[in-house]
Write an enzyme that holds these catalytic residues in place. Sequence first.
Site, mmCIF file in Angstrom:
data_model
loop_
_atom_site.group_PDB
_atom_site.id
_atom_site.type_symbol
_atom_site.label_atom_id
_atom_site.label_comp_id
_atom_site.label_asym_id
_atom_site.label_seq_id
_atom_site.Cartn_x
_atom_site.Cartn_y
_atom_site.Cartn_z
ATOM 1 N N ASP A 168 -9.929 -4.743 -4.848
ATOM 2 C CA ASP A 168 -9.362 -3.728 -3.955
ATOM 3 C C ASP A 168 -10.182 -2.438 -4.030
ATOM 4 O O ASP A 168 -10.333 -1.849 -5.101
ATOM 5 C CB ASP A 168 -7.909 -3.465 -4.377
ATOM 6 C CG ASP A 168 -7.100 -2.730 -3.324
ATOM 7 O OD1 ASP A 168 -7.685 -1.912 -2.587
ATOM 8 O OD2 ASP A 168 -5.881 -2.970 -3.246
ATOM 9 N N HIS A 183 -8.036 -5.168 -0.551
ATOM 10 C CA HIS A 183 -6.733 -4.533 -0.343
ATOM 11 C C HIS A 183 -5.803 -5.435 0.474
ATOM 12 O O HIS A 183 -4.624 -5.562 0.168
ATOM 13 C CB HIS A 183 -6.958 -3.199 0.377
ATOM 14 C CG HIS A 183 -5.782 -2.285 0.349
ATOM 15 N ND1 HIS A 183 -5.153 -1.890 -0.812
ATOM 16 C CD2 HIS A 183 -5.118 -1.648 1.364
ATOM 17 C CE1 HIS A 183 -4.153 -1.071 -0.522
ATOM 18 N NE2 HIS A 183 -4.109 -0.916 0.793
ATOM 19 N N SER A 216 0.838 -1.202 0.000
ATOM 20 C CA SER A 216 0.000 0.000 0.000
ATOM 21 C C SER A 216 0.875 1.255 0.000
ATOM 22 O O SER A 216 1.634 1.480 -0.946
ATOM 23 C CB SER A 216 -0.971 -0.055 1.172
ATOM 24 O OG SER A 216 -1.991 0.917 1.028
#
Length: 274
Positions: free
Chosen positions: A220, A248, A96
């Site tokens: 996601d 995610h 991320s």
Amino acid sequence: MGHYIEVEDNIKIYAEDIGSGQPVVFLHGWPLNNKAFESQVGELAMNGFRFIGIDLRGYGKSDKPWHGYDYDTAASDVKAVVDHLKLENFVLAGFSMGGPIAIRYITKFGQQNVDKLLLLSAAAPLFTQRDGFKYNLKPKEVDDIINQVKEDRPAFLSEFADMFFEQKHSPEFLHWFQLLGLEAGAHSTINSAIALRDEDLRDELTGISVPTAIFHGKKDQICEYALGEELEKQIPNSVLVPFKHSGHGINADEPERFNTELIRFLRSTGVKSE
């Protein structure tokens, strides 16, 4: 074992260090810390790799100063850890927000000591939409997130957990996830969200030549799958590994497949598409 490494006067960064063999340096996402990778630690150690989990400044056990939440400073903090631990021929794995920080590390410090790059649900090359880039969140949506963090951070983190995962997880797991976010400084969380909103790495991708694997969940909701596709287009020696049933949090939504693909890539001599 854990290390506290001074990266600036009176600012220390925490790094978890478990196992032996080739180091794999994990950079966590917003607003978590290295504990988010706890299900990878044993897998790596059993397969002859050394887990290095850095708590970025402002998160987990690291110091939480007022300043330094841009990608440049984060990359410099990572370099200080790499130098202190004398890491060589290591794999850089950014999840991320950790993804663009890993890219910035290579831009800033070169890749001669980086064996491979892993971009996991990466918030790159951009987290927000711009002229010529219509993927993912609008800047105003990040402003809304910042306002929610300011108003009621625990409530926001509870809602964020619902967005983070596609698969059903126990209430206890989701509570644990919320607690990871609460270990961060509130100001750190806000300032990092500003960096996510504003930073742009589009000009930093084509120079990456190390073997790169891009793991990304098809469902996601935080960093949409199109970001992974864009990274694969721009990074020359890369392969995109889709996680069809993941949001995610790919390492929790499809843990067995994630660990299998992780070890496969770490053992590979280069990038090969399946």
